[in-house]
Every structure is written in structure tokens, then in C-alpha cells.
Design a protein around this motif. Structure first.
Motif, PDB file in Angstrom:
ATOM      1  N   GLN A  72      46.899  37.876  45.771  1.00  0.00           N
ATOM      2  CA  GLN A  72      46.341  39.186  46.113  1.00  0.00           C
ATOM      3  C   GLN A  72      44.881  39.276  45.674  1.00  0.00           C
ATOM      4  O   GLN A  72      44.044  39.828  46.385  1.00  0.00           O
ATOM      5  CB  GLN A  72      47.148  40.300  45.460  1.00  0.00           C
ATOM      6  CG  GLN A  72      48.470  40.566  46.143  1.00  0.00           C
ATOM      7  CD  GLN A  72      49.212  41.705  45.467  1.00  0.00           C
ATOM      8  OE1 GLN A  72      49.350  41.738  44.252  1.00  0.00           O
ATOM      9  NE2 GLN A  72      49.687  42.642  46.276  1.00  0.00           N
ATOM     10  N   ALA A  73      44.578  38.732  44.499  1.00  0.00           N
ATOM     11  CA  ALA A  73      43.193  38.734  44.017  1.00  0.00           C
ATOM     12  C   ALA A  73      42.299  37.952  44.972  1.00  0.00           C
ATOM     13  O   ALA A  73      41.176  38.365  45.266  1.00  0.00           O
ATOM     14  CB  ALA A  73      43.118  38.144  42.608  1.00  0.00           C
ATOM     15  N   GLU A  74      42.802  36.841  45.479  1.00  0.00           N
ATOM     16  CA  GLU A  74      42.032  36.047  46.443  1.00  0.00           C
ATOM     17  C   GLU A  74      41.798  36.835  47.729  1.00  0.00           C
ATOM     18  O   GLU A  74      40.699  36.799  48.301  1.00  0.00           O
ATOM     19  CB  GLU A  74      42.761  34.739  46.744  1.00  0.00           C
ATOM     20  CG  GLU A  74      41.954  33.776  47.560  1.00  0.00           C
ATOM     21  CD  GLU A  74      42.656  32.443  47.742  1.00  0.00           C
ATOM     22  OE1 GLU A  74      42.463  31.837  48.814  1.00  0.00           O
ATOM     23  OE2 GLU A  74      43.391  32.002  46.840  1.00  0.00           O
ATOM     24  N   ALA A  75      42.811  37.571  48.181  1.00  0.00           N
ATOM     25  CA  ALA A  75      42.652  38.401  49.382  1.00  0.00           C
ATOM     26  C   ALA A  75      41.603  39.482  49.145  1.00  0.00           C
ATOM     27  O   ALA A  75      40.804  39.791  50.034  1.00  0.00           O
ATOM     28  CB  ALA A  75      43.990  39.029  49.775  1.00  0.00           C
ATOM     29  N   MET A  76      41.577  40.050  47.934  1.00  0.00           N
ATOM     30  CA  MET A  76      40.568  41.053  47.605  1.00  0.00           C
ATOM     31  C   MET A  76      39.174  40.427  47.583  1.00  0.00           C
ATOM     32  O   MET A  76      38.212  41.039  48.060  1.00  0.00           O
ATOM     33  CB  MET A  76      40.877  41.704  46.262  1.00  0.00           C
ATOM     34  CG  MET A  76      42.024  42.685  46.311  1.00  0.00           C
ATOM     35  SD  MET A  76      42.313  43.414  44.699  1.00  0.00           S
ATOM     36  CE  MET A  76      43.970  42.818  44.387  1.00  0.00           C
ATOM     37  N   GLN A  77      39.060  39.226  47.042  1.00  0.00           N
ATOM     38  CA  GLN A  77      37.770  38.527  47.027  1.00  0.00           C
ATOM     39  C   GLN A  77      37.274  38.315  48.452  1.00  0.00           C
ATOM     40  O   GLN A  77      36.097  38.531  48.751  1.00  0.00           O
ATOM     41  CB  GLN A  77      37.890  37.180  46.317  1.00  0.00           C
ATOM     42  CG  GLN A  77      38.052  37.297  44.825  1.00  0.00           C
ATOM     43  CD  GLN A  77      38.404  35.966  44.167  1.00  0.00           C
ATOM     44  OE1 GLN A  77      38.877  35.033  44.805  1.00  0.00           O
ATOM     45  NE2 GLN A  77      38.181  35.882  42.863  1.00  0.00           N
ATOM     46  N   VAL A  88      47.606  39.388  36.184  1.00  0.00           N
ATOM     47  CA  VAL A  88      46.847  38.175  35.877  1.00  0.00           C
ATOM     48  C   VAL A  88      46.425  38.158  34.410  1.00  0.00           C
ATOM     49  O   VAL A  88      46.550  37.140  33.731  1.00  0.00           O
ATOM     50  CB  VAL A  88      45.619  38.049  36.814  1.00  0.00           C
ATOM     51  CG1 VAL A  88      44.710  36.924  36.361  1.00  0.00           C
ATOM     52  CG2 VAL A  88      46.085  37.812  38.246  1.00  0.00           C
ATOM     53  N   MET A  89      45.951  39.278  33.904  1.00  0.00           N
ATOM     54  CA  MET A  89      45.501  39.325  32.507  1.00  0.00           C
ATOM     55  C   MET A  89      46.644  39.111  31.529  1.00  0.00           C
ATOM     56  O   MET A  89      46.447  38.584  30.447  1.00  0.00           O
ATOM     57  CB  MET A  89      44.819  40.662  32.211  1.00  0.00           C
ATOM     58  CG  MET A  89      43.464  40.800  32.860  1.00  0.00           C
ATOM     59  SD  MET A  89      42.297  39.519  32.360  1.00  0.00           S
ATOM     60  CE  MET A  89      42.111  39.868  30.629  1.00  0.00           C
ATOM     61  N   ASN A  90      47.838  39.509  31.908  1.00  0.00           N
ATOM     62  CA  ASN A  90      48.981  39.341  31.024  1.00  0.00           C
ATOM     63  C   ASN A  90      49.654  37.990  31.209  1.00  0.00           C
ATOM     64  O   ASN A  90      50.618  37.678  30.529  1.00  0.00           O
ATOM     65  CB  ASN A  90      50.004  40.455  31.258  1.00  0.00           C
ATOM     66  CG  ASN A  90      49.436  41.808  30.895  1.00  0.00           C
ATOM     67  OD1 ASN A  90      48.577  41.908  30.037  1.00  0.00           O
ATOM     68  ND2 ASN A  90      49.899  42.842  31.554  1.00  0.00           N
ATOM     69  N   GLY A  91      49.134  37.171  32.104  1.00  0.00           N
ATOM     70  CA  GLY A  91      49.794  35.910  32.416  1.00  0.00           C
ATOM     71  C   GLY A  91      49.314  34.712  31.634  1.00  0.00           C
ATOM     72  O   GLY A  91      50.092  33.818  31.326  1.00  0.00           O
ATOM     73  N   TRP A 108      37.141  44.534  39.260  1.00  0.00           N
ATOM     74  CA  TRP A 108      35.939  43.830  39.724  1.00  0.00           C
ATOM     75  C   TRP A 108      35.857  42.465  39.038  1.00  0.00           C
ATOM     76  O   TRP A 108      35.483  41.465  39.650  1.00  0.00           O
ATOM     77  CB  TRP A 108      34.685  44.661  39.443  1.00  0.00           C
ATOM     78  CG  TRP A 108      34.711  45.976  40.156  1.00  0.00           C
ATOM     79  CD1 TRP A 108      34.887  47.207  39.601  1.00  0.00           C
ATOM     80  CD2 TRP A 108      34.588  46.189  41.569  1.00  0.00           C
ATOM     81  NE1 TRP A 108      34.880  48.171  40.579  1.00  0.00           N
ATOM     82  CE2 TRP A 108      34.697  47.566  41.807  1.00  0.00           C
ATOM     83  CE3 TRP A 108      34.398  45.341  42.665  1.00  0.00           C
ATOM     84  CZ2 TRP A 108      34.609  48.127  43.070  1.00  0.00           C
ATOM     85  CZ3 TRP A 108      34.321  45.903  43.928  1.00  0.00           C
ATOM     86  CH2 TRP A 108      34.422  47.275  44.117  1.00  0.00           C
ATOM     87  N   THR A 109      36.208  42.413  37.759  1.00  0.00           N
ATOM     88  CA  THR A 109      36.249  41.151  37.024  1.00  0.00           C
ATOM     89  C   THR A 109      37.276  40.217  37.648  1.00  0.00           C
ATOM     90  O   THR A 109      37.031  39.021  37.796  1.00  0.00           O
ATOM     91  CB  THR A 109      36.598  41.413  35.550  1.00  0.00           C
ATOM     92  OG1 THR A 109      35.620  42.290  34.993  1.00  0.00           O
ATOM     93  CG2 THR A 109      36.650  40.134  34.746  1.00  0.00           C
ATOM     94  N   LEU A 110      38.417  40.761  38.012  1.00  0.00           N
ATOM     95  CA  LEU A 110      39.470  39.970  38.646  1.00  0.00           C
ATOM     96  C   LEU A 110      38.951  39.250  39.891  1.00  0.00           C
ATOM     97  O   LEU A 110      39.302  38.110  40.153  1.00  0.00           O
ATOM     98  CB  LEU A 110      40.645  40.880  39.027  1.00  0.00           C
ATOM     99  CG  LEU A 110      41.760  40.248  39.838  1.00  0.00           C
ATOM    100  CD1 LEU A 110      42.553  39.263  38.977  1.00  0.00           C
ATOM    101  CD2 LEU A 110      42.681  41.318  40.398  1.00  0.00           C
ATOM    102  N   MET A 111      38.091  39.917  40.644  1.00  0.00           N
ATOM    103  CA  MET A 111      37.563  39.327  41.878  1.00  0.00           C
ATOM    104  C   MET A 111      36.326  38.471  41.639  1.00  0.00           C
ATOM    105  O   MET A 111      35.759  37.923  42.572  1.00  0.00           O
ATOM    106  CB  MET A 111      37.227  40.439  42.870  1.00  0.00           C
ATOM    107  CG  MET A 111      38.464  41.123  43.391  1.00  0.00           C
ATOM    108  SD  MET A 111      38.052  42.506  44.443  1.00  0.00           S
ATOM    109  CE  MET A 111      37.740  43.773  43.221  1.00  0.00           C
TER     110      MET A 111
END
Length: 167
Positions: free
Chosen positions: A99-104, A68-71, A142-145
Motif C-alpha cells: 500500500q505504501a508503494e501504491a501511495m508513492q 510498517v513502523m510496528n513491524g 509522508w515519511t512512509l512514502m
């Protein structure tokens, strides 16, 4: 009534916090000095800390965060991220977002019965060279979520530099 505990309930304003110690997906990247210090801290806090593993969906957290950060939305200073981002396909990027949404979604269950998560903020002590912040892998997911995170310099490494504890 806000701040008023009922019969048999602890007052949330004066009760000891309930913490969960989580090593997290980046634990193996950590220096032994940091690992030992934060494990000692968690043990030393006693009954207010329980130890737990994150659900398996978090196994992909580091890769997902990098994807995500590289996108998109990159700062021009991070040229290496731009280079890596150019290799990311739209499918890979969308998969990482899903996947980030699933982690959230899974994170809500992780907080059941605790007020905060206690986890390392970095792989080791702060770098002596203040021109860089060091490896962000311990807080990036954690930031991603979208989880709030604060790093507290509560511990000291072998060289006397701070070791951050993330809450």
C-alpha cells in the motif's frame, strides 16, 4: 541553460512557488485551533495555493504507517510500538508495504502543477512539555512514502505555542 527562462516562461528561481494545500488523512485528529490557523494561512497566501484532496489510496495511510513502523527496525525506547508490532502478521506487514508503494506511485500525480504541498505538521500547537514531540500522525505517512517534509513554526495557537506548517 539552467535558471534561464524561455520566452513566455516564468523564471523558476524568481517565480512565486506553486503550493497545494492538503488536509490529509489525519485532518480529523487535528485541534480546531490548528485547522482554523492553517486554513487561514492557505487562504491568505492567495493564488499561489490551490486546495486538493489526496487520491483514495491515501485513505489507508495512517494504518499503513502504523503497520510498517510496528513491524521492524524499532528503537528500544518505543516499547508500546514493540507490543503492537508483535501482533502484526507477515501478511499484514507486506500488505502495508505494498500500500505504501501504491501511495508513492500516486504521489507523483499529486505534485503535477505544484512545487510543494502545504499541510499541517501536527494536530495542534506544540506541547508545552518538551519531554515529548507530540502526535506524529500528520507527518508519519509522508515519511512512509519517502517524501521530504519540513515543519515550519509559522503559526501560533491559542496558548501562544507554535503550530507547525509542513511543506
Amino acid at each position: 541553460m539552467r535558471g534561464h527562462a524561455g520566452l513566455g516562461e516564468a523564471d523558476p528561481l524568481t517565480a512565486a512557488p506553486r503550493l497545494m494545500f492538503v488536509r490529509g488523512p489525519a485532518w480529523d485528529r487535528g485541534e480546531a485551533d490548528m485547522q482554523r490557523a492553517i486554513e487561514d494561512l492557505a487562504r491568505g497566501l492567495g493564488d499561489v495555493v490551490q486546495e486538493a484532496e489526496l487520491p483514495p489510496v491515501f485513505d489507508a495511510a495512517l494504518a499503513c504507517h502504523g503497520m510498517v513502523m510496528n513491524g521492524s527496525g524499532l528503537d528500544p525506547i518505543t516499547a508500546d510500538r514493540i507490543e503492537r508490532g508483535l501482533t502484526v502478521t507477515s501478511r499484514e506487514y507486506l500488505d502495508a508495504l505494498y500500500q505504501a508503494e501504491a501511495m508513492q506511485d500516486a504521489l507523483a500525480g499529486v505534485f503535477d502543477g505544484v512545487d510543494a504541498i502545504l499541510t499541517p505538521a501536527a494536530p495542534g500547537q506544540a506541547p508545552r512539555d518538551l519531554s515529548r514531540t507530540g502526535d506524529a500522525s500528520f507527518n508519519g505517512y509522508w515519511t512512509l512514502m519517502g517524501a521530504p517534509a519540513a515543519s515550519l513554526p509559522l503559526l501560533k495557537g491559542a496558548d501562544g505555542m507554535p503550530i507547525g506548517v509542513q511543506v
